[in-house]
Design a protein around this motif. Sequence first.
Motif, short mmCIF file in Angstrom:
data_model
loop_
_atom_site.label_atom_id
_atom_site.label_comp_id
_atom_site.label_asym_id
_atom_site.label_seq_id
_atom_site.Cartn_x
_atom_site.Cartn_y
_atom_site.Cartn_z
N GLY A 7 0.82 -1.21 0.00
CA GLY A 7 0.00 0.00 0.00
C GLY A 7 0.85 1.26 0.00
N ARG A 8 1.96 1.22 0.73
CA ARG A 8 2.86 2.38 0.76
C ARG A 8 3.44 2.64 -0.63
N ARG A 9 3.80 1.58 -1.33
CA ARG A 9 4.35 1.74 -2.68
C ARG A 9 3.32 2.37 -3.61
N LEU A 10 2.08 1.94 -3.52
CA LEU A 10 1.04 2.49 -4.39
C LEU A 10 0.73 3.94 -4.04
N ARG A 11 0.80 4.28 -2.75
CA ARG A 11 0.57 5.68 -2.36
C ARG A 11 1.68 6.60 -2.86
N ASP A 12 2.85 6.04 -3.13
CA ASP A 12 3.97 6.85 -3.63
C ASP A 12 3.79 7.27 -5.08
N VAL A 13 2.86 6.65 -5.79
CA VAL A 13 2.62 7.02 -7.19
C VAL A 13 1.92 8.38 -7.21
N PRO A 14 2.52 9.39 -7.82
CA PRO A 14 1.90 10.73 -7.82
C PRO A 14 0.53 10.73 -8.50
N ARG A 15 -0.37 11.54 -8.00
CA ARG A 15 -1.69 11.72 -8.61
C ARG A 15 -1.65 12.95 -9.51
N THR A 16 -2.39 12.89 -10.59
CA THR A 16 -2.46 14.00 -11.55
C THR A 16 -3.89 14.53 -11.60
N ASP A 17 -4.17 15.38 -12.58
CA ASP A 17 -5.52 15.90 -12.75
C ASP A 17 -6.42 14.91 -13.50
N ASP A 18 -5.83 13.84 -14.04
CA ASP A 18 -6.58 12.87 -14.84
C ASP A 18 -6.72 11.57 -14.06
N PRO A 19 -7.92 11.23 -13.57
CA PRO A 19 -8.08 10.02 -12.76
C PRO A 19 -7.83 8.74 -13.53
N VAL A 20 -8.06 8.74 -14.85
CA VAL A 20 -7.81 7.54 -15.63
C VAL A 20 -6.31 7.33 -15.81
N THR A 21 -5.58 8.41 -16.06
CA THR A 21 -4.12 8.31 -16.08
C THR A 21 -3.61 7.76 -14.75
N ASP A 22 -4.19 8.22 -13.66
CA ASP A 22 -3.76 7.77 -12.34
C ASP A 22 -4.07 6.29 -12.13
N LEU A 23 -5.23 5.84 -12.61
CA LEU A 23 -5.56 4.41 -12.51
C LEU A 23 -4.55 3.56 -13.28
N LEU A 24 -4.22 4.01 -14.49
CA LEU A 24 -3.26 3.27 -15.30
C LEU A 24 -1.87 3.27 -14.66
N ALA A 25 -1.47 4.42 -14.11
CA ALA A 25 -0.18 4.51 -13.43
C ALA A 25 -0.13 3.61 -12.21
N GLY A 44 -1.80 0.87 -11.85
CA GLY A 44 -1.69 -0.50 -12.35
C GLY A 44 -0.27 -0.87 -12.71
N LEU A 45 0.46 0.06 -13.33
CA LEU A 45 1.86 -0.23 -13.69
C LEU A 45 2.72 -0.35 -12.45
N ALA A 46 2.47 0.49 -11.44
CA ALA A 46 3.23 0.39 -10.19
C ALA A 46 2.90 -0.92 -9.47
N TYR A 47 1.66 -1.33 -9.55
CA TYR A 47 1.22 -2.61 -8.97
C TYR A 47 2.00 -3.75 -9.61
N ARG A 48 2.04 -3.75 -10.93
CA ARG A 48 2.76 -4.80 -11.66
C ARG A 48 4.25 -4.79 -11.30
N GLU A 49 4.82 -3.60 -11.26
CA GLU A 49 6.24 -3.46 -10.96
C GLU A 49 6.57 -4.05 -9.60
N TYR A 50 5.75 -3.73 -8.61
CA TYR A 50 5.98 -4.23 -7.25
C TYR A 50 5.88 -5.75 -7.21
N ALA A 51 4.84 -6.29 -7.83
CA ALA A 51 4.62 -7.73 -7.79
C ALA A 51 5.72 -8.50 -8.51
N LEU A 52 6.15 -8.01 -9.67
CA LEU A 52 7.17 -8.73 -10.42
C LEU A 52 8.54 -8.65 -9.77
#
Length: 245
Positions: free
Chosen positions: A68-86, A88-96
């Motif tokens: 959860g800490r790793r996912l909270r480190d992903v910066p949020r932008t003005d675009d919620p869909v961009t943030d969702l995609l970002a 997801g990539l951070a999620y994948r990065e952490y898991a792999l």
Amino acid sequence: MAERPAEGPRERLVDAAIRLLERDGPEGLNARELAGAIGASTMAVYTHFGGMAGVHEAVMRESFVRFGRRLRDVPRTDDPVTDLLALGLAYREYALARPQLYRFMFGITAPGAGPMIGHDLTTEGTPTELAEVNATFGQVVELVRRAMDAGRIRSGEPATIAGQVWSMIHGYVLLEIVGVFGDDGRGVTEILAPHAANLLVGLGDRREAVERSAMSLAAVPMASRAPRPATAVRGPRPGPRPNKK
């Protein structure tokens, strides 16, 4: 990102358990190896956790805290869909980067039932014994709610839609960890990205808007497409790729 330093013997045992799990897999996680890793006797495991079952639960909890800490480190932008995609990539990065730990924390390789069983995460406000899971899942819920408020996806129950998003990335990551999509990273562009776009369009977004949000990912720090690590858990490889039409 460096994890917080261990404090007392209990925290040191949890840290050591996570290191053993990542290095040797669940088979290497036993009381003797664990106690030896911090220079203690096996009695320390029973004193602080009551046995290895208690260690497993503590490892799951701490794993979700770090996740959860790793996912909270992903910066949020003005675009919620961009943030969702970002996210997801951070999620994948952490898991792999931690394939053994990732599988363990969801109860796939841990003895007994996984922590998700018996907890209804699709209903907001539902009490849970594993608050760390809700805290992680809540970040997805927050972004889904923002996407709804922005008119990017149709209105509905945010936690239910977030469950669909989590199911997509979790399923993909598990398949990539065992080698189903190869080890060259093409699964992200050929499988995960189209799957995410199709889900968002199905939820009401416009495909061109999704594509614009995806193009904005390059400007989001820590939304990297990490290469598959050599330590990833490998499983049966699929047959030849089907020819594209």
